[in-house]
Design a protein around this motif. Structure first.
Motif, PDB file in Angstrom:
ATOM      1  N   PRO A 522      50.347  30.760  48.143  1.00 62.79           N
ATOM      2  CA  PRO A 522      50.754  31.912  48.949  1.00 62.79           C
ATOM      3  C   PRO A 522      50.121  33.212  48.497  1.00 62.79           C
ATOM      4  O   PRO A 522      50.295  34.242  49.152  1.00 62.79           O
ATOM      5  CB  PRO A 522      52.273  31.945  48.748  1.00 62.79           C
ATOM      6  CG  PRO A 522      52.478  31.352  47.404  1.00 62.79           C
ATOM      7  CD  PRO A 522      51.419  30.305  47.247  1.00 62.79           C
ATOM      8  N   LEU A 523      49.401  33.198  47.384  1.00 60.70           N
ATOM      9  CA  LEU A 523      48.794  34.419  46.867  1.00 60.70           C
ATOM     10  C   LEU A 523      47.341  34.506  47.280  1.00 60.70           C
ATOM     11  O   LEU A 523      46.684  33.503  47.558  1.00 60.70           O
ATOM     12  CB  LEU A 523      48.909  34.471  45.339  1.00 60.70           C
ATOM     13  CG  LEU A 523      50.320  34.342  44.762  1.00 60.70           C
ATOM     14  CD1 LEU A 523      50.262  34.336  43.247  1.00 60.70           C
ATOM     15  CD2 LEU A 523      51.213  35.448  45.259  1.00 60.70           C
ATOM     16  N   ASN A 524      46.857  35.714  47.266  1.00 60.97           N
ATOM     17  CA  ASN A 524      45.442  35.953  47.535  1.00 60.97           C
ATOM     18  C   ASN A 524      44.743  36.248  46.215  1.00 60.97           C
ATOM     19  O   ASN A 524      44.133  37.298  46.023  1.00 60.97           O
ATOM     20  CB  ASN A 524      45.277  37.118  48.516  1.00 60.97           C
ATOM     21  CG  ASN A 524      43.845  37.225  49.032  1.00 60.97           C
ATOM     22  OD1 ASN A 524      43.044  36.312  48.841  1.00 60.97           O
ATOM     23  ND2 ASN A 524      43.523  38.349  49.654  1.00 60.97           N
ATOM     24  N   GLY A 525      44.865  35.361  45.291  1.00 60.38           N
ATOM     25  CA  GLY A 525      44.283  35.539  43.969  1.00 60.38           C
ATOM     26  C   GLY A 525      45.125  34.844  42.926  1.00 60.38           C
ATOM     27  O   GLY A 525      45.998  34.021  43.222  1.00 60.38           O
ATOM     28  N   GLU A 526      44.877  35.201  41.667  1.00 62.72           N
ATOM     29  CA  GLU A 526      45.596  34.567  40.560  1.00 62.72           C
ATOM     30  C   GLU A 526      47.006  35.140  40.452  1.00 62.72           C
ATOM     31  O   GLU A 526      47.232  36.331  40.678  1.00 62.72           O
ATOM     32  CB  GLU A 526      44.839  34.800  39.251  1.00 62.72           C
ATOM     33  CG  GLU A 526      43.451  34.188  39.228  1.00 62.72           C
ATOM     34  CD  GLU A 526      42.769  34.402  37.891  1.00 62.72           C
ATOM     35  OE1 GLU A 526      43.485  34.398  36.860  1.00 62.72           O
ATOM     36  OE2 GLU A 526      41.552  34.581  37.864  1.00 62.72           O
ATOM     37  N   ALA A 528      50.610  36.222  38.456  1.00 62.49           N
ATOM     38  CA  ALA A 528      50.942  36.877  37.189  1.00 62.49           C
ATOM     39  C   ALA A 528      51.326  35.830  36.157  1.00 62.49           C
ATOM     40  O   ALA A 528      51.839  34.758  36.483  1.00 62.49           O
ATOM     41  CB  ALA A 528      52.065  37.885  37.395  1.00 62.49           C
ATOM     42  N   GLN A 529      51.071  36.154  34.903  1.00 55.96           N
ATOM     43  CA  GLN A 529      51.333  35.209  33.822  1.00 55.96           C
ATOM     44  C   GLN A 529      52.790  35.294  33.413  1.00 55.96           C
ATOM     45  O   GLN A 529      53.333  36.381  33.178  1.00 55.96           O
ATOM     46  CB  GLN A 529      50.428  35.506  32.626  1.00 55.96           C
ATOM     47  CG  GLN A 529      50.492  34.461  31.533  1.00 55.96           C
ATOM     48  CD  GLN A 529      49.474  34.724  30.440  1.00 55.96           C
ATOM     49  OE1 GLN A 529      48.728  35.712  30.505  1.00 55.96           O
ATOM     50  NE2 GLN A 529      49.433  33.856  29.439  1.00 55.96           N
ATOM     51  N   GLU A 548      50.756  38.944  42.327  1.00 60.16           N
ATOM     52  CA  GLU A 548      49.361  38.876  41.933  1.00 60.16           C
ATOM     53  C   GLU A 548      49.173  39.382  40.505  1.00 60.16           C
ATOM     54  O   GLU A 548      49.905  40.260  40.022  1.00 60.16           O
ATOM     55  CB  GLU A 548      48.495  39.693  42.882  1.00 60.16           C
ATOM     56  CG  GLU A 548      48.379  39.131  44.281  1.00 60.16           C
ATOM     57  CD  GLU A 548      49.585  39.465  45.141  1.00 60.16           C
ATOM     58  OE1 GLU A 548      50.461  40.215  44.645  1.00 60.16           O
ATOM     59  OE2 GLU A 548      49.664  38.986  46.272  1.00 60.16           O
ATOM     60  N   LYS A 549      48.208  38.811  39.865  1.00 60.90           N
ATOM     61  CA  LYS A 549      47.952  39.155  38.470  1.00 60.90           C
ATOM     62  C   LYS A 549      47.376  40.564  38.327  1.00 60.90           C
ATOM     63  O   LYS A 549      47.710  41.278  37.367  1.00 60.90           O
ATOM     64  CB  LYS A 549      46.995  38.115  37.866  1.00 60.90           C
ATOM     65  CG  LYS A 549      46.627  38.368  36.416  1.00 60.90           C
ATOM     66  CD  LYS A 549      45.696  37.278  35.915  1.00 60.90           C
ATOM     67  CE  LYS A 549      45.326  37.503  34.456  1.00 60.90           C
ATOM     68  NZ  LYS A 549      44.410  36.441  33.957  1.00 60.90           N
ATOM     69  N   TRP A 663      50.942  41.608  33.675  1.00 62.82           N
ATOM     70  CA  TRP A 663      49.991  41.955  34.732  1.00 62.82           C
ATOM     71  C   TRP A 663      48.786  42.663  34.102  1.00 62.82           C
ATOM     72  O   TRP A 663      48.871  43.188  32.974  1.00 62.82           O
ATOM     73  CB  TRP A 663      50.621  42.902  35.760  1.00 62.82           C
ATOM     74  CG  TRP A 663      51.741  42.298  36.577  1.00 62.82           C
ATOM     75  CD1 TRP A 663      51.635  41.703  37.787  1.00 62.82           C
ATOM     76  CD2 TRP A 663      53.115  42.270  36.239  1.00 62.82           C
ATOM     77  NE1 TRP A 663      52.862  41.280  38.239  1.00 62.82           N
ATOM     78  CE2 TRP A 663      53.803  41.624  37.298  1.00 62.82           C
ATOM     79  CE3 TRP A 663      53.864  42.715  35.135  1.00 62.82           C
ATOM     80  CZ2 TRP A 663      55.173  41.420  37.296  1.00 62.82           C
ATOM     81  CZ3 TRP A 663      55.233  42.510  35.134  1.00 62.82           C
ATOM     82  CH2 TRP A 663      55.873  41.864  36.203  1.00 62.82           C
ATOM     83  N   GLU A 664      47.710  42.720  34.857  1.00 59.03           N
ATOM     84  CA  GLU A 664      46.503  43.436  34.440  1.00 59.03           C
ATOM     85  C   GLU A 664      46.185  44.506  35.470  1.00 59.03           C
ATOM     86  O   GLU A 664      46.271  44.257  36.682  1.00 59.03           O
ATOM     87  CB  GLU A 664      45.318  42.468  34.303  1.00 59.03           C
ATOM     88  CG  GLU A 664      45.496  41.453  33.184  1.00 59.03           C
ATOM     89  CD  GLU A 664      44.292  40.540  33.040  1.00 59.03           C
ATOM     90  OE1 GLU A 664      43.305  40.754  33.796  1.00 59.03           O
ATOM     91  OE2 GLU A 664      44.319  39.637  32.197  1.00 59.03           O
TER      92      GLU A 664
END
Length: 666
Positions: A522-526, A528-529, A548-549, A663-664
């Motif tokens: 469901p995300l458009n990317g990596e 979050a850790q 998202e990360k 997060w970054e």
């Protein structure tokens, strides 16, 4: 003895005449039967009634052995197929003599006649049967003879005899004839009533009962009589039945405070969560009238019904269900204490026997796999995985995902649960999330195995006993219990598991996601850790934002950090380890020049805080979600936001934190 010269004859008739003239020979009459031929020499066994004392022959040259005659045998009956003999001609004497000679010569070689079969002697009469003194116990149901019935019954069953007497001899125990008793002496049981008689009796009893009820029933008054519907009127609908009966009595009008949602920021767009991947359908055309349709008040549930549903949900929800009993039972039976002959049957009995709920049985097996089976990292990284039976895997204590699934299935099926092994793809070790804009690889739904078990209410539940026992990283296995691999809903379970068979998604909406939808997520990317186990603190790791990360710093927006409980009725005191921790966001400040800890607001279900993107920090820095675990060397459970600020402004304090998310900044 002097030789006698035989006279010579010219014709056969002269010979016959000479023979007739001799004294010791008399020609047989045509009607007399010729005796059989004499026996051969040396076979004279019959006594001679007229022996010769001189021992020589008769005067005509015939010896004693030749004159001895065998006893007469009855004549052989003539065949009917032979033609009748022709009458002798009286005018020819020579022809008659010749015929007699030919007949004598032909009978010399013929065998003696057989005895006549018609003259057989009658067989001796059989002794009469003595009547039997044993009466019959029952009358036969057919019209057969009584004598034939007695003859088919064993003598042993009618008249017990001594062991010295043979039971097969008919001479020692002859059968006795038994006469049937007279009609008035027979006592037969009454026949059961026929179907017509039973129906007549039932109808008579029903008529009597109706008559009795009508007589004893009180008369109804006019006010209590039911209203007869008029002709042509529409009948009313039946009252609606509740979906499930309520088990608790609750006040009809309790004071229930509505749950507050976190207020949205001024310039912030609420991110969407992926609890459900279904998109809302487009609204239909509005009716011509601007007024909305009336609300059907008859179908509105009461407060007691709402409260009963809430209580029922708290007991049926796997996220907040108390599994302490099956978890404690699973820890009492290590693999080295199991019997060698039947470990599967033993585990099915000791793990699932104490529980009547299929859900508790499934949970006990899930927890036992965590305590007794470790991931076989040696064979996995050495690419030399060996196939083992279920018994061998249990006593070996190591397996890969396929071994976990097979052990779980064997114990569950032995305990009477419906369980299958599901094969497919899992986002476990070796999985790398796609970068933003990266395309997914070709479909390959292989490499992992898990289970589907039927729990309470006939619901199929997906679970992963391998991932629930521990995790693999950096070439080694870390053993830790992960209970959400059992309690996770099937829809959320499908975010990290894709079966090769489309029938084994078991989603609530029945939809089958595509491979691209599963792999991208469901995300458009990596994402979050995540650190630690948020579920132990009642925080959902699937319902938070931003997911998202990477978070852009120069977007000019206000970023909302929002989290929720795992379920609405999760209570930290009853289901968790105590009061909830105070959640804090660690940010880097404007341009990353000042670190700060910002506490989150909460209403008991949501935690949230709104922070401008510029205040998060500079690109390349990281921000975290903390949980305040200790304050001034004391447990920080239940510490409020006001208590935190008072302690912080005091100037002398100590704090400890636990990291939940990372997060970054970009």
């Amino acid at each position: 003895m002097a030789d006698v010269e035989e006279a010579k004859f010219n014709t056969l008739a002269d010979r016959i005449a000479a023979l007739n003239g001799q004294k010791n020979f008399t020609a047989p009459s045509p009607s007399a039967k010729r005796p059989p031929p004499p026996p051969p020499p040396g076979a004279n066994r019959s006594p001679n009634p007229n022996p010769n004392p001189n021992g020589n022959g008769n005067g005509n040259g015939i010896t004693r052995s030749q004159t001895t005659q065998s006893p007469n045998l009855p004549p052989r009956p003539q065949k009917q197929s032979l033609p009748p003999s022709l009458p002798r001609r009286a005018n020819t004497t020579e022809a008659a003599a010749a015929a007699a000679e030919i007949l004598a010569l032909s009978r010399r070689d013929a065998p003696p006649p057989l005895p006549n079969r018609t003259s057989t002697q009658p067989s001796p009469a059989l002794p009469t049967r003595r009547p039997s003194a044993q009466p019959l116990n029952s009358r036969r149901g057919s019209n057969s003879s009584e004598i034939s019935h007695v003859s088919t019954i064993s003598n042993l069953s009618l008249n017990p005899i001594s062991s010295r007497t043979s039971t097969t001899s008919t001479e020692t125990q002859p059968a006795r004839r038994v006469l049937a008793p007279t009609l008035d002496q027979a006592k037969l049981p009454p026949l059961p009533p026929s179907r017509k008689e039973r129906e007549a009796q039932a109808a008579k009893a029903a008529a009597e009962r109706e008559t009795t009820e009508v007589i004893k029933a009180p008369l109804l008054s006019t006010r209590s009589a039911p209203v007869v519907p008029q002709a042509g009127s529409r009948p009313g609908l039946a009252p609606r039945l509740p979906s499930r009966p309520t088990n608790s009595q609750v006040d009809e009008n309790p004071s229930i405070a509505p749950r507050r949602l976190p207020p949205p920021p001024a310039a912030f767009v609420r991110p969407t969560t992926f609890e459900s991947s279904r998109k809302p359908s487009a609204p239909g055309p509005r009716p011509s009238s601007d007024a909305p349709p009336p609300v059907p008040l008859s179908s509105r549930p009461t407060f007691s019904q709402i409260e009963s549903v809430a209580v029922r949900t708290s007991t049926d929800c796997l996220l907040c269900r108390d599994f302490s009993a099956p978890d404690s039972v699973a820890a009492q039976y290590p693999a080295h204490s199991l019997p060698r002959h039947d470990p599967i049957g033993y585990l099915a009995n000791v793990l699932c026997g104490p529980f009547s709920s299929a859900t508790d049985k499934a949970r006990a097996i899930f927890t036992w796999c965590h305590h007794n089976i470790a991931y076989n990292v040696e064979e996995f990284f050495g690419k030399c995985i060996k196939g083992r039976s279920v018994d061998e895997t249990i006593f070996y204590g190591k397996a890969v995902c396929q071994g976990y699934a097979e052990v779980y299935q064997a114990i569950a099926q032995r305990a009477g649960l419906q369980c299958i092994v599901v094969v497919g793809h899992g986002k476990g070790y070796g999985y790398k999330p796609l970068a933003k804009g990266e395309r997914p690889p070709p479909k390959d739904a292989t490499g992992h195995a898990w289970n589907a078990v039927c729990i309470d209410n006939g619901e199929w539940k997906l679970l992963d006993a391998c991932w629930g026992a521990g995790s693999v990283g950096e070439g080694k296995y870390t053993k830790h219990f992960t209970p959400y691999m059992f309690t996770l809903s099937n829809d959320l379970f499908g975010l990290s598991h894709y079966p090769s068979d489309d029938r084994y998604f078991f989603r609530n909406d029945g939809r089958v996601p595509s491979w691209e939808e599963y792999y991208i997520g469901p995300l458009n990317g990596e994402p979050a850790q995540v650190f630690g186990n948020l579920s132990e603190e009642g925080i959902s790791k699937f319902n938070f934002s931003p997911m998202e990360k990477h978070i852009p710093v120069y977007s000019g927006e206000v970023v909302r950090f929002q989290f929720s409980k795992i379920c609405e009725h999760w209570d930290p005191m009853r289901h968790g380890k105590g009061k909830s921790y105070l959640l804090l966001m660690k940010i880097q400040g404007l341009d990353g020049r000042k670190e700060d800890l910002v506490p989150l607001e909460t209403d008991g279900f949501w935690w949230w805080v709104d922070i401008p993107a510029r205040d998060l920090g500079a690109p390349g820095q990281t921000i975290f979600l903390y949980a305040l675990t200790a304050l001034n060397q004391k447990d920080a459970r239940g510490v409020t936001k006001e208590e935190y600020y008072r302690t912080k402004t005091s100037g002398c304090y100590s704090m400890n934190w636990a990291v939940f998310l990372k997060w970054e900044l970009v």
